[in-house]
Design an enzyme around this catalytic site. Structure first.
Site, PDB file in Angstrom:
ATOM      1  N   SER A  49     -24.737   4.299 -15.328  1.00  0.00           N
ATOM      2  CA  SER A  49     -23.433   4.084 -14.695  1.00  0.00           C
ATOM      3  C   SER A  49     -23.021   2.617 -14.681  1.00  0.00           C
ATOM      4  CB  SER A  49     -23.428   4.649 -13.272  1.00  0.00           C
ATOM      5  OG  SER A  49     -24.421   4.039 -12.474  1.00  0.00           O
ATOM      6  N   CYS A  85     -23.907  13.623 -13.750  1.00  0.00           N
ATOM      7  CA  CYS A  85     -24.844  12.532 -13.490  1.00  0.00           C
ATOM      8  C   CYS A  85     -24.074  11.224 -13.220  1.00  0.00           C
ATOM      9  CB  CYS A  85     -25.834  12.396 -14.633  1.00  0.00           C
ATOM     10  SG  CYS A  85     -27.304  11.417 -14.211  1.00  0.00           S
ATOM     11  N   HIS A 209     -27.700  17.799 -15.910  1.00  0.00           N
ATOM     12  CA  HIS A 209     -27.137  17.752 -17.258  1.00  0.00           C
ATOM     13  C   HIS A 209     -27.044  19.146 -17.881  1.00  0.00           C
ATOM     14  CE1 HIS A 209     -27.275  13.323 -18.004  1.00  0.00           C
ATOM     15  NE2 HIS A 209     -28.204  13.376 -17.069  1.00  0.00           N
ATOM     16  N   GLU A 211     -25.261  20.005 -20.281  1.00  0.00           N
ATOM     17  CA  GLU A 211     -25.073  19.861 -21.727  1.00  0.00           C
ATOM     18  C   GLU A 211     -26.392  19.795 -22.488  1.00  0.00           C
ATOM     19  OE1 GLU A 211     -25.441  15.601 -20.264  1.00  0.00           O
ATOM     20  OE2 GLU A 211     -24.662  17.517 -19.512  1.00  0.00           O
TER      21      GLU A 211
END
Length: 259
Positions: A49, A85, A209, A211
């Site tokens: 981040s 996230c 996550h 994905e």
């Protein structure tokens, strides 16, 4: 066909792009503010981040591309936005446990997020999550295999935020967390469970996550979220394996993913 933007400054944007292809939805890597005008929804992926924030500032100051004001404006349009996230951290109205000086947030999601709640990269883990609401809306099992990589956690939510999943705090994770907020040490109340998935209006946030798994139900849920100012649902092609093979010619599982 619906076009979904995936913020592509850093992080797992390739994995989200692959997931979108697997359900027959057009994905666009977003690096310029002007690209936001052409998409119906936006995914802010996981990653680091602080690095993502610095890149956004760099793009804003050095090259007039993508900036936090542009992202905030997109959120304010009411179009669906999903943060995974690091993306969840950006969407939160407040984040604690940040590095010295903090980082800029997009905001909009009425919650408090603890950055890196579960520890460092070495404390990354997988666990079975109870997801009855996801199963109710998308079918499938009432469990979901959550992949947590240097993950945040949601500590508090506002009255308009719907909790979609929570998670037990691992024994190795400190139950009493000290953070620095506005120069003052703040102690977070010890707890056994933390929130890891929420929905509020046009915003969806997951600390894990999806994905990185073969389970596409979170992407499907996101694609069905309505724009606040419209009754229109995002359109997508059927998601069964047979339909995918017919429409795309082959099953596009082109990236390594967790079963």
């Amino acid at each position: 066909m619906t076009t979904v933007g995936v913020l592509a400054l850093q992080g797992s944007f390739n994995e989200h792009m692959a997931a979108l292809r697997r359900i027959g939805v057009k994905g666009v890597e977003i690096r310029k503010a002007e690209q936001l005008q052409a998409v119906d929804a936006l995914i802010i992926p996981g990653g680091e981040s602080t690095t993502m924030a610095k890149l956004a500032h760099y793009h804003n100051l050095v090259r007039p591309l993508l900036s936090f004001p542009a992202l905030r404006e997109f959120v304010s349009t009411g179009k669906p936005v999903w943060g995974t996230c690091a993306g969840l951290i950006f969407l939160a109205n407040k984040a604690i446990g940040q590095k010295s000086g903090g980082q800029e947030l997009i905001g909009g999601l009425d919650c408090i997020v603890n950055r890196n709640f579960f520890g460092s990269q070495l404390q990354s883990f997988e666990t079975e999550l109870s997801v009855p609401k996801l199963a109710e809306e998308e079918g499938g099992p009432k469990g979901f295999r959550g992949v947590f990589i240097r993950a945040p956690a949601i500590l508090e939510v506002g009255p308009d935020v719907e909790i979609l999943a929570d998670c037990p705090v691992p024994l190795e994770t400190k139950k009493s967390i000290m953070s620095v907020d506005n120069g003052q040490e703040e102690e977070i109340v010890s707890r056994e469970r933390v929130i890891v998935a929420v929905r509020q209006g046009n915003l969806l946030g997951t600390a894990f996550h999806p994905e990185l798994t073969t389970d596409l139900r979170w992407h499907s849920l996101f694609l069905k979220m309505k724009k606040d100012s419209s009754d229109r649902c995002l359109q997508r092609v059927p998601t069964s394996g047979t339909d995918l093979e017919d429409s795309l010619g082959k099953r596009p599982f082109d990236l390594p993913i967790y079963e």
